[in-house]
Design a protein around this motif. Structure first.
Motif, PDB file in Angstrom:
ATOM      1  N   MET B   1      -2.404   1.303  -2.267  1.00 30.44           N
ATOM      2  CA  MET B   1      -2.526   1.917  -1.654  1.00 30.44           C
ATOM      3  C   MET B   1      -0.318   1.805  -1.145  1.00 30.44           C
ATOM      4  O   MET B   1      -0.123   0.816  -1.324  1.00 30.44           O
ATOM      5  CB  MET B   1      -2.957   0.168  -0.674  1.00 30.44           C
ATOM      6  N   CYS B   2      -0.630   2.346  -0.179  1.00 29.83           N
ATOM      7  CA  CYS B   2       0.963   2.590  -0.028  1.00 29.83           C
ATOM      8  C   CYS B   2       1.575   1.774   1.409  1.00 29.83           C
ATOM      9  O   CYS B   2       0.602   1.769   2.078  1.00 29.83           O
ATOM     10  CB  CYS B   2       1.216   3.815   1.010  1.00 29.83           C
ATOM     11  N   LEU B   3       2.210   0.666   0.080  1.00 23.02           N
ATOM     12  CA  LEU B   3       2.952  -0.511   1.082  1.00 23.02           C
ATOM     13  C   LEU B   3       3.373   0.217   2.848  1.00 23.02           C
ATOM     14  O   LEU B   3       4.481   1.722   2.447  1.00 23.02           O
ATOM     15  CB  LEU B   3       3.382  -1.742   0.357  1.00 23.02           C
ATOM     16  N   ALA B   4       3.782  -0.130   3.557  1.00 22.75           N
ATOM     17  CA  ALA B   4       4.901  -0.324   4.912  1.00 22.75           C
ATOM     18  C   ALA B   4       6.196  -0.194   4.664  1.00 22.75           C
ATOM     19  O   ALA B   4       5.995  -1.866   4.874  1.00 22.75           O
ATOM     20  CB  ALA B   4       4.346  -0.720   5.774  1.00 22.75           C
ATOM     21  N   ILE B   5       6.915  -0.304   3.623  1.00 24.46           N
ATOM     22  CA  ILE B   5       8.814  -1.023   3.252  1.00 24.46           C
ATOM     23  C   ILE B   5       9.702   0.065   4.184  1.00 24.46           C
ATOM     24  O   ILE B   5       9.739   0.949   3.682  1.00 24.46           O
ATOM     25  CB  ILE B   5       8.494  -0.893   2.217  1.00 24.46           C
ATOM     26  N   ILE B  46       8.982   4.297   5.208  1.00 17.79           N
ATOM     27  CA  ILE B  46       9.020   5.817   4.512  1.00 17.79           C
ATOM     28  C   ILE B  46       7.803   5.985   2.853  1.00 17.79           C
ATOM     29  O   ILE B  46       7.543   4.777   3.377  1.00 17.79           O
ATOM     30  CB  ILE B  46      10.308   5.813   3.494  1.00 17.79           C
ATOM     31  N   HIS B  47       7.151   6.958   3.420  1.00 16.54           N
ATOM     32  CA  HIS B  47       6.381   7.701   2.653  1.00 16.54           C
ATOM     33  C   HIS B  47       6.896   9.021   1.600  1.00 16.54           C
ATOM     34  O   HIS B  47       6.826  10.264   1.931  1.00 16.54           O
ATOM     35  CB  HIS B  47       5.336   7.818   3.458  1.00 16.54           C
ATOM     36  N   VAL B  48       6.270   8.960   0.096  1.00 20.45           N
ATOM     37  CA  VAL B  48       6.845  10.357  -0.343  1.00 20.45           C
ATOM     38  C   VAL B  48       8.297  11.051  -0.185  1.00 20.45           C
ATOM     39  O   VAL B  48       7.509  12.016  -0.351  1.00 20.45           O
ATOM     40  CB  VAL B  48       5.469  10.484  -1.221  1.00 20.45           C
TER      41      VAL B  48
END
Lengths: 350, 75
Positions: B1-5, B46-48
């Motif tokens: 799951m993609c965390l919102a960092i 950010i994401h990928v």
């Protein structure tokens, strides 16, 4: 340092595929011991992609008295989020060689906020749905999403594909030009609709959320599983199998349905106290919770990526079929993007 | 799951297409193709390799505190 999830896929020369998944931190552990309402406040801040889907699943799982207004708001936000995720995948992943299609990103990035602002006002909600339908018509389908959904067979689909260009059509034509329609075709098993009680029992099993199986097998969840009965997707499945083209078109069908779902209120959210289920862009998300004295005693989250990127799941099977394909690394990239993990991935071809 | 960092933007290229961000002291370049109006000093999720959302410094601080807590329960 907080580890973001990441999938590494090694393609060896002899055709073997090895998938290593670093899932990152386990958010469910952060929720244990908290008041359920506090958990609902925290979730949107933790997830950048599907925050509203997580909230909707959690609400069904932990909140006893979900009001109609809350359920409606969750549905609207999840649908907007699903549309955004599909469009982001198209914007960032559907690359067309030698053609400069520029899809404006602000309407996509603003979609969830606009829906959030509109929720509760039917006229404004219809406006958000109409704007989405207009964007899809101009930039994705070249015809209205409703007209796209009415395509009934491969002849009509091919006619559509040959019509004036959009990024989506150009990308699909590129797949055809490569002869990649059946790339990574596998005999896949779609995850059936499991009952709340079945899910609760499964989620209580140790390590189920890390390596989910149903009847001893990994199953597929996501747009292809949801849309396999649409006439064009069914015809593509018949002709090319569950490969690249079927997957891409299933995503388009899933996306085309959203403006209507936004106005009919057809909900991707279901479940029962203790277990919440949401159909997201990438597939079925499940939250399971157990409470004692107003506190969360136990919490599990199962992301759809765990089904699709299971070590023996659909992604690995599809990639194993690329052994003899020219442009194997590019094909692998396209296939993984089509199956769409929710974390970053890296393909290493020997 | 993609965390919102959240990551802080420290520099932006002249064409406004790429930003250098600092994520827990580690610098990396990300694409600004999906966002407009990003300035150095802003916080983005950010994401990928793409900046997805701009968030306020307060929101970033709250999320980073939550991430630190998550790191603690996960270790």
């Amino acid at each position: 340092m907080i580890a973001e999830g990441r999938i590494v896929i090694d393609l060896s020369r002899n055709g073997d595929v090895r998938l290593t998944s670093n899932r990152g931190a386990d958010v469910a552990r952060l929720l244990v011991g908290r008041d359920p309402r506090e958990a609902l406040d925290l979730l949107p801040r933790l997830f950048s992609l599907c925050g509203h889907a997580h909230v909707a699943a959690a609400r069904v799982a932990v909140q006893e008295d979900v009001t109609e207004a809350e359920a409606h708001a969750d549905t609207s936000r999840v649908l907007a989020e699903t549309a955004r995720e599909h469009l982001l995948r198209i914007l960032t992943g559907w690359r067309v060689e030698g053609a400069g299609f520029e899809l404006p990103s602000p309407p996509v990035m603003g979609l969830v906020k606009n829906m959030q602002a509109a929720v509760g006002d039917p006229a404004e909600e219809r406006q958000v749905s109409a704007l989405l339908a207009g964007y899809l018509e101009t930039h994705v389908f070249g015809i209205s999403p409703a007209a796209f959904l009415k395509l009934r067979d491969l002849a009509e689909f091919t006619n559509w594909l040959d019509g004036g260009p959009t990024l989506a059509k150009a990308y699909l034509c590129q797949i055809v030009a490569h002869g990649w329609q059946g790339l990574g075709a596998v005999s896949t098993q779609f995850l059936p609709a499991l009952s709340g009680a079945q899910l609760q029992a499964l989620m209580a099993e140790p390590s189920f959320t890390l390596r989910p199986e149903w009847h001893g097998q990994p199953h597929e969840t996501g747009p292809l599983a949801r849309q396999s009965r649409h006439p064009v997707v069914a015809a593509l499945l018949e002709l090319h199998g569950a490969g690249l083209m079927s997957r891409l078109v299933a995503r388009l069908v899933d996306l085309a349905k959203i403006p209507t779902q936004m106005t009919t209120g057809e909900s991707p959210v279901r479940g029962q106290p203790g277990v919440g289920v949401v159909e997201t862009a990438r597939g079925r998300l499940v939250h399971a919770a157990r409470q004692e004295h107003g506190q969360l005693k136990d919490y599990q989250i199962l992301a759809p990526t765990e089904w699709n990127f299971h070590p023996e799941g659909v992604a690995v099977q599809a990639l194993a079929g690329l052994h003899a394909v020219t442009g194997r690394a590019e094909g692998a990239q396209a296939l993984i993007e089509a199956i769409d993990p929710c974390v970053a991935f890296e393909v290493r071809a020997a | 799951m993609c965390l919102a960092i959240p990551a802080e933007v420290v520099a932006i290229t002249d064409d406004k297409q790429t930003a250098t961000v600092s994520l827990e002291g580690v610098r990396k370049d990300i694409s600004l193709a999906l966002l407009t109006d990003v300035e150095p000093g802003d916080f983005v999720l950010i994401h990928v390799g793409y900046a997805l959302n701009k968030i306020s410094p307060d929101e970033a601080a709250r999320t980073l505190a939550l991430m630190a807590e998550l790191e603690e329960v996960s270790s």
